[in-house]
Structures are given as structure tokens and as C-alpha cells.
Design a protein around this motif. Structure first.
Motif, short mmCIF file in Angstrom:
data_model
loop_
_atom_site.label_atom_id
_atom_site.label_comp_id
_atom_site.label_asym_id
_atom_site.label_seq_id
_atom_site.Cartn_x
_atom_site.Cartn_y
_atom_site.Cartn_z
N SER A 196 13.69 22.82 48.58
CA SER A 196 14.23 23.96 49.33
C SER A 196 15.59 24.31 48.73
CB SER A 196 14.39 23.61 50.82
OG SER A 196 13.12 23.42 51.42
N ILE A 197 15.77 25.58 48.43
CA ILE A 197 17.00 26.04 47.80
C ILE A 197 17.57 27.20 48.61
CG2 ILE A 197 18.06 26.98 45.71
CD1 ILE A 197 15.77 25.77 44.11
N LEU A 198 18.84 27.09 48.97
CA LEU A 198 19.55 28.16 49.65
C LEU A 198 20.65 28.66 48.73
CD1 LEU A 198 20.16 29.91 52.14
CD2 LEU A 198 21.63 28.05 52.97
N ALA A 199 20.54 29.91 48.29
CA ALA A 199 21.54 30.49 47.39
C ALA A 199 21.63 31.98 47.66
CB ALA A 199 21.17 30.23 45.93
N ASP A 200 22.85 32.49 47.73
CA ASP A 200 23.07 33.91 48.00
C ASP A 200 22.31 34.36 49.25
OD1 ASP A 200 24.72 34.21 45.89
OD2 ASP A 200 23.37 35.39 44.65
N SER A 201 22.31 33.53 50.28
CA SER A 201 21.62 33.81 51.54
C SER A 201 20.12 33.94 51.37
CB SER A 201 22.18 35.11 52.19
OG SER A 201 23.55 34.98 52.44
N ILE A 202 19.61 33.52 50.23
CA ILE A 202 18.18 33.53 49.99
C ILE A 202 17.64 32.11 50.09
CG2 ILE A 202 16.37 33.96 48.28
CD1 ILE A 202 18.08 36.21 47.16
N GLN A 203 16.68 31.92 50.99
CA GLN A 203 16.08 30.60 51.18
C GLN A 203 14.71 30.58 50.52
OE1 GLN A 203 17.34 27.84 53.26
NE2 GLN A 203 15.71 26.73 52.19
N ASN A 204 14.54 29.67 49.56
CA ASN A 204 13.26 29.48 48.90
C ASN A 204 12.72 28.10 49.24
OD1 ASN A 204 12.84 31.92 47.39
ND2 ASN A 204 14.50 31.29 46.04
N ASN A 205 11.50 28.06 49.75
CA ASN A 205 10.83 26.80 50.07
C ASN A 205 9.62 26.66 49.15
OD1 ASN A 205 12.57 26.16 52.34
ND2 ASN A 205 11.50 27.81 53.42
N MET A 206 9.67 25.68 48.27
CA MET A 206 8.69 25.59 47.20
C MET A 206 8.06 24.21 47.11
SD MET A 206 11.06 27.46 44.34
CE MET A 206 12.48 26.43 44.79
N ARG A 207 6.86 24.21 46.55
CA ARG A 207 6.20 22.97 46.18
C ARG A 207 5.90 23.01 44.69
NH1 ARG A 207 3.29 23.05 51.41
NH2 ARG A 207 4.12 21.34 52.66
N VAL A 208 5.95 21.85 44.07
CA VAL A 208 5.67 21.72 42.65
C VAL A 208 4.55 20.70 42.48
CG1 VAL A 208 6.60 21.13 40.38
CG2 VAL A 208 8.09 22.20 42.08
N ARG A 209 3.55 21.08 41.71
CA ARG A 209 2.46 20.16 41.39
C ARG A 209 2.13 20.31 39.91
NH1 ARG A 209 -1.62 21.03 46.59
NH2 ARG A 209 -0.33 19.90 48.10
N GLY A 210 1.75 19.19 39.29
CA GLY A 210 1.40 19.27 37.89
C GLY A 210 1.05 17.92 37.30
N ASP A 216 2.11 12.54 24.36
CA ASP A 216 1.69 13.70 23.57
C ASP A 216 2.56 14.93 23.83
OD1 ASP A 216 -0.38 12.38 22.30
OD2 ASP A 216 -1.84 12.88 23.87
N TYR A 217 3.66 14.75 24.54
CA TYR A 217 4.58 15.85 24.85
C TYR A 217 3.85 17.01 25.52
CZ TYR A 217 7.40 13.17 21.58
OH TYR A 217 8.07 12.16 20.95
N ARG A 218 3.12 16.69 26.56
CA ARG A 218 2.39 17.70 27.30
C ARG A 218 2.81 17.70 28.76
NH1 ARG A 218 -3.96 17.14 25.34
NH2 ARG A 218 -3.61 17.58 23.12
N ILE A 219 2.93 18.90 29.31
CA ILE A 219 3.25 19.02 30.72
C ILE A 219 2.66 20.32 31.24
CG2 ILE A 219 5.49 20.15 30.28
CD1 ILE A 219 6.54 18.67 32.79
N SER A 220 2.18 20.28 32.46
CA SER A 220 1.64 21.47 33.12
C SER A 220 2.08 21.43 34.58
CB SER A 220 0.11 21.50 33.02
OG SER A 220 -0.40 22.61 33.72
N THR A 221 2.76 22.48 35.03
CA THR A 221 3.29 22.50 36.40
C THR A 221 3.00 23.84 37.05
OG1 THR A 221 5.47 23.31 35.69
CG2 THR A 221 5.16 20.91 35.81
N SER A 222 2.89 23.80 38.37
CA SER A 222 2.73 25.00 39.18
C SER A 222 3.79 25.00 40.27
CB SER A 222 1.34 25.05 39.82
OG SER A 222 0.34 25.13 38.84
N LEU A 223 4.49 26.10 40.38
CA LEU A 223 5.53 26.28 41.39
C LEU A 223 5.08 27.38 42.34
CD1 LEU A 223 8.53 25.66 42.26
CD2 LEU A 223 9.18 27.55 40.77
N TYR A 224 5.01 27.06 43.62
CA TYR A 224 4.53 28.07 44.55
C TYR A 224 5.24 27.91 45.89
CZ TYR A 224 1.61 24.20 46.25
OH TYR A 224 1.16 23.00 46.73
N ALA A 225 5.31 29.01 46.64
CA ALA A 225 5.96 29.01 47.94
C ALA A 225 5.02 28.43 48.99
CB ALA A 225 6.36 30.42 48.33
N PHE A 226 5.58 27.66 49.91
CA PHE A 226 4.74 27.16 51.00
C PHE A 226 5.06 27.87 52.31
CE2 PHE A 226 8.27 24.08 50.82
CZ PHE A 226 8.70 24.04 52.13
#
Length: 656
Positions: A196-210, A216-226
Motif C-alpha cells: 500500500s502506497i500513499l503519495a500525493d494524496s493518492i492511495q494505491n493498494n496493490m498485490r504482486v505475484r510472479g 538463469d536471470y529470469r523474472i516474471s511479475t504481475s502488479l495489480y490493484a486489489f
């Protein structure tokens, strides 16, 4: 022989057993020694105290560190955490550093403070140590630098991570940012977190999965609002006067190769339900349901390349992109865009909502294909390459109009003039308007003078003239500002009839698409386009169209205009609101106008549009009547002489 081998193997096993026993006995001392070295190294590098309350093994290779803090000298504490539980690689201990196999962190707090010029974190970014010498002839190798960052990050990823209640904040007189991460878990390559990030009066509530594969230097992530608010980027409004929001963001790195000083990375990015808002992009919110890019990017000394294998997709339409920047003695820019033949409906259905008002809802049949090639060497700007082609299959046609029927200009239609986004005058374009003039009733002098100055190839081109764009690019680069455009009469007509006057990127793109459709589908004849153009363009204060202009300045009908009067009316088309600057207080044309008359008259003579006698008798002299005389002659001569240089567009010069 066998006995000797057995004796040697027994000796080795005995030695290893002794080492293991010694490690077990002295492991706490080795751990404390390593921690002391880490603390000493940090405190020697930074003006701060690194404190670790206690450190002890809880099993064979697992330690618990408690009461950790990082406190800058005479400043607020930067970081604290209650405890860190870690499984440690013994090999890393003997190398003087700690690499965690498993890491659990509980109740961590990162607190950055800024008050005026005083902060509790700037010292982290000061470079006191001497830097490695850089070969200035080769430039900075950002590929090598990025490769080092990627490898360092992946090489230090623990096998298992469990973070609980991590917090970060930034506080200054003008801004406060709070970040809370209730959990971050990584196990067997699977990543899951909530932020959860609060900045400039903007509240973002997010989940990250990946997923992550450090080897092998590989990464895959998804960022989405809950929640149902989506994810909105802070600072964009204050810094760029815009807004960016989306529902889901997918990022991946699938391959990395560093060879011969060149880093190549491959991966994919995708964003869903993207909303953009910026006054230079469009008047309204731009909404993209789905967009993605499969990227192949290379970085080498003095070079950045987006490989042609890179594919960009917006909704149902996709294109391959190649872009390159080189700075090996000269700055060189390359851009190529290519699409495979695609169903026309895929193209129109993929246009982002809110971007092109007139084109929304169009349905078509057939296929479209687009190709763009751009090359620029800053040491030889005159040879810039610009080729842009949109091709349609033979069966391409519009089956259903959307918001606007582009064929409306074939008959009488209502036209509204806007200034600064507000309507100032509305009138019919057609015989029902007493100020309307069919093209046959407009002086050939005026028609030919306008074509000569504005678009000599109008009756031959298909709405665009790439050489005009090319010359405009050259001039704008040389002058370092937007000093010249490459608009044809077709483009000016579309801009006036269908589009707002706001200078947005969306308007220019929509203008190009509409012009292409009108010209390539023969929706409107050239004569009709020119006729409408002559009846709607501005020629002075609330003066629109050739008949209105003829009466305003000369008290004549448009078919009565002579050559000098026609060239004058042509001269003020680029800046009709500055019409007064062409005259002195007695109503005489100023002397600097003579150059424009010679230029336009000379080209008209060479094209056979006027005779030699007409050219010889051409003088920059007109007699004002009607409203224009009242506005110009009765005013004191307080205007400074306008030294604006009139030049023919490149599109005209090519025709002589």
C-alpha cells in the motif's frame, strides 16, 4: 595400490571431519568476525553507525540478528528492524561477506527525512572513492553497468524470503510518502506480496505475484490493484500536468546475454485498462484496453538499439519496431515501423477510446498495412530520410461511419469556427450562405496564387508530400524549434472542418488518417476540397471565405480580384490576425511586401499561370475599401514593421 587409495581417501575424510568439527566449534567466532568486518566496512564508508544488538546461531547454519539500526551521525535514524532470521552460506562467510539462503525480516522501518538542504540519506549517494578510469573515446558502457546491476541483484536473491510488516516513509515540508508491505514471500521461485502506497494524496493498494529463477536471470511479475480504484501514478500531475492509471501491469525478463561489451535483454511488458491524460496528447482521457510489447533491447558503448524483433501491440493491432541511437563521432537516429497486412476492422477497433473523436465507431472491410522509415545523421541533417506509407487492399472500403461522416463536405454542412476552444462563429458552407462562392466564381488569380504559395502539387498528390515533411524536419532541427510544418491544403482543410484547433499529438495523427481516407478512397473530389477550403479559411477579424475577404478589403466580388489583390490575400493566410501589419497608416502596403510579390509572381509566371506582361506590371500596391479601410487607415501608424520572411513551402519549390 588399492590399499594406498583407501589410505589416501581415509586421510581426506578425516581431514574434512576435523574441518567440520572446527567449524562447528568456532562458528560463533567466525560469525562475529564477519559481522565486525561488515560493520567496520560500512562505518568506514559512511558517516553513520550500524548497530546489531546480538547475533547467534540457532542451528547448524541459521542465525538470528536482533535490534538492527542504521543511524547517520547527528541525524534521524534511517533504518531499524526488530529481527532478521537467516540461513547463511558458510562459503560466503569465509569470503568476508554474507549470502543468505533463507531470510526472514520482521518489523522493518526505513524513514527518510528532508528539511531544507538537510537530509538523513544524501550521504549514501556521495562518491568519495576514486572512480575507475573511463576511456572517453569509447564513452560510458551502460550495457556493462546494467549487466552488473542485474547480476548483482539476482546473485544475492535468497532461496526463501519471508518479510513481515516492512514500512518506508519519506517526509519533507512539501511531500509525504508512506509505504506499507504487510508481507513479501518468496519460496521455490514463487513471489507474492501486498503493498500500500500513499503519495500525493493518492492511495494505491496493490498485490504482486510472479516467479523468479536467479540462476538463469529470469523474472516474471504481475502488479495489480486489489480494490476498484486501479493503480494511479503519483507526481505525474504536478511534474508533467498529466495522469496515468491502469489495472494490471505485467513485466518479465526472459533472457540476458552479455557478450563483447554488449548487453542484450529480452522480455515482455503488458498493461491492461491504461488511462492517459495530458493536454498535449488529447483533449480527453485516452483509454487503452490492452497493450503489450515483446522487447529485444541491446546496449553497447555509444549505442542503444530496440531490435526489429520487438513487437508492439495495442488492442488488436500490432507492429514491429526498430529504433536505434548511436553516438560514435556523430549522433545517428533510426526508426522503422512495420505491420503485416491486418484486417481493417482490427485497426479501427484498436484505436484507443478518447484519442480520435471522428474515427470512433468506424467499420471497414479489407486490409491495411503501414511502413515507416526514418534516418537522421545530425552531422548531415540535409539528408534526413522520411518515408511513410499506409497501403490498403483493393477491397478496402468503409462499411459504416462512426461519430463523423467524412463525406459530409460533399454537400451543404454547418461549420463552426473555434478560437481558444470556444465557438466564435457558425455558418453554412453551401449556396444557402450568401457569402458562399462556388470555385468557378473565385478569381483564377486568387486560386493560382494560393496553390503556388500553399500547395502547388495539390491536384497531383494524395494528401501528403513527404518531401515537404522532410524539409520541415530539416528546418526545425536546424532552428531548434517548431518553425515550419509540412501541411498540404488537404491537411489544412481537414484540420479546419473536422478537428479542434488545439495542438495535440492526437489531432495531428487523426488529421493524417482522415486525409488519407478522403484522398485514397476518393470520398471528396479535389475541386470540392479546394472550394470548401476557399470558403472557410480565415482572412481577418471575423472574416471567413473568399467572398467575405474580397468585400472586407476591396469592396469587390471574388471573381473581380486582380493579381496584386490576390497575392496580398494569399500573403496573410498564414497569419490572418496580423493583417494590419501589412499596411502603413495611409493604407499603403509596406515595402517589405515587395519581396513576397516577386517570389509568388515569379513562380506563377514560370508555371504559365500569368503572362510576362502581367508579371512586368505587377506591383505591391492595393487600394483598400470597406471595413478594412476604416480599421487600418484611420488608426495611427504605431505598428512596427513586420519583417517576417515569407517563403514557399518545399512542396511548391519542387514543382519548378
Amino acid at each position: 595400490m588399492k590399499n594406498r587409495i583407501l589410505i589416501w581417501a581415509s586421510g581426506v575424510l578425516a581431514f574434512l571431519l576435523i574441518v567440520v568439527v572446527l567449524l562447528f566449534i568456532f562458528r560463533s567466532r567466525v560469525l562475529q568476525y564477519t559481522i565486525d568486518r561488515v560493520i567496520a566496512k560500512v562505518e568506514n564508508k559512511y558517516p553513520a553507525d550500524l548497530n546489531i544488538g546480538s547475533a547467534e546461531f540457532v542451528d547448524w547454519n541459521s542465525v538470528v540478528l536482533t535490534d538492527i539500526s542504521f543511524v547517520p551521525h547527528k541525524l534521524d535514524t534511517l533504518f531499524t528492524t526488530d529481527s532478521v532470521y537467516a540461513s547463511i552460506s558458510f562459503q560466503s562467510i569465509f569470503k568476508g561477506r554474507i549470502v543468505f539462503k533463507q531470510l526472514t525480516v520482521t518489523d522493518g522501518y526505513l524513514t527518510a527525512r528532508k528539511n531544507g538542504d538537510v537530509t538523513n540519506f544524501d550521504f549514501l549517494f556521495k562518491k568519495d572513492e576514486p572512480q575507475e578510469p573511463v576511456d572517453t573515446t569509447q564513452g560510458r558502457n551502460y550495457g556493462k553497468l546494467l549487466n552488473r546491476v542485474i547480476e548483482t541483484a539476482f546473485d544475492n536473491v535468497p532461496d526463501k524470503v519471508d518479510f513481515k510488516n516492512l514500512n518506508a516513509s519519506y517526509v519533507s515540508p512539501n511531500r509525504t510518502i508512506d509505504v506499507n508491505m504487510p508481507y513479501l514471500r518468496m519460496d521455490d521461485g514463487y513471489i507474492e506480496s501486498q503493498v500500500s502506497i500513499l503519495a500525493d494524496s493518492i492511495q494505491n493498494n496493490m498485490r504482486v505475484r510472479g516467479t523468479i529463477d536467479p540462476g538463469d536471470y529470469r523474472i516474471s511479475t504481475s502488479l495489480y490493484a486489489f480494490d476498484n480504484k486501479g493503480i494511479r501514478l503519483p507526481y505525474v500531475k504536478d511534474k508533467f500536468d498529466g495522469e496515468v492509471a491502469f489495472d494490471t501491469l505485467h513485466l518479465s525478463l526472459t533472457d540476458k546475454e552479455f557478450r563483447r561489451d554488449k548487453l542484450t535483454v529480452k522480455g515482455r511488458a503488458m498493461i491492461n485498462n491504461l488511462t492517459l491524460n495530458h493536454p498535449k496528447l488529447a483533449d480527453e482521457d485516452i483509454q487503452v484496453k490492452e497493450s503489450a510489447v515483446d522487447y529485444v533491447v541491446s546496449l553497447a558503448p555509444n549505442q542503444f538499439v530496440i531490435d526489429s524483433l520487438t513487437e508492439v501491440r495495442v488492442n488488436e493491432a500490432s507492429a514491429n519496431i526498430y529504433a536505434a541511437y548511436e553516438n560514435k563521432g556523430a549522433e545517428i537516429y533510426d526508426l522503422r515501423v512495420n505491420t503485416e497486412p491486418m484486417p481493417a476492422n482490427n485497426f479501427f477497433n484498436s484505436l484507443p477510446a478518447g484519442l480520435f473523436e471522428n474515427l470512433e465507431g468506424i467499420q471497414a472491410q479489407g486490409e491495411l498495412q503501414y511502413d515507416l522509415k526514418f534516418h537522421l545523421n545530425m552531422d548531415s541533417v540535409e539528408y534526413v530520410v522520411f518515408d511513410s506509407d499506409l497501403d490498403a487492399s483493393k477491397d478496402f472500403k468503409i462499411t459504416e461511419w462512426g461519430n463523423t461522416n467524412l463525406q459530409k463536405i460533399n454537400s451543404t454542412f454547418t461549420h463552426t469556427v473555434y478560437e481558444y476552444g470556444k465557438p466564435v462563429r457558425t455558418f453554412n458552407v453551401g449556396p444557402s450562405n450568401p457569402f458562399y462562392s462556388p470555385i468557378s466564381e473565385i478569381s483564377p488569380y486568387l486560386r493560382n496564387a494560393i496553390l503556388t504559395a500553399e500547395d502547388a502539387g495539390f491536384y497531383r498528390h494524395e494528401g501528403f508530400h513527404e518531401e515537404a515533411f522532410r524539409q520541415a524536419i530539416i528546418k526545425n532541427i536546424k532552428e531548434g524549434e517548431f518553425a515550419r510544418g509540412g501541411s498540404t491544403i488537404s491537411m489544412q482543410l481537414v484540420k479546419n472542418v473536422f478537428l479542434s484547433r488545439k495542438k495535440t499529438i492526437a489531432r495531428k495523427v487523426e488529421e493524417a488518417i482522415i486525409v488519407w481516407m478522403i484522398e485514397n478512397l476518393d470520398l471528396v473530389s479535389k475541386n470540392r476540397m479546394f472550394e470548401v477550403y476557399l470558403n472557410i479559411i480565415e482572412w481577418g477579424p471575423n472574416v471567413y471565405g473568399a467572398k467575405d475577404a474580397s468585400r472586407f478589403y476591396f469592396g469587390k466580388q471574388p471573381w473581380e480580384l486582380n493579381l496584386a489583390e490576390a497575392i496580398f490575400l494569399t500573403s496573410i493566410i498564414p497569419s490572418p490576425k496580423r493583417y494590419r501589419s501589412s499596411f502603413d497608416s495611409s493604407g499603403n502596403l509596406r515595402s517589405w511586401k515587395s519581396g513576397y510579390y516577386r517570389l509568388i509572381g515569379g513562380h506563377m509566371r514560370r508555371r504559365g499561370l500569368i503572362s510576362q506582361e502581367e508579371y512586368d506590371n505587377l506591383y505591391p500596391n492595393v487600394r483598400l475599401y470597406g471595413r478594412a479601410r476604416d480599421l487600418i487607415v484611420t488608426n495611427p501608424d504605431t505598428l512596427e514593421e513586420d519583417t517576417t520572411e515569407f517563403e514557399l513551402k518545399t512542396i511548391d519549390l519542387l514543382d519548378y
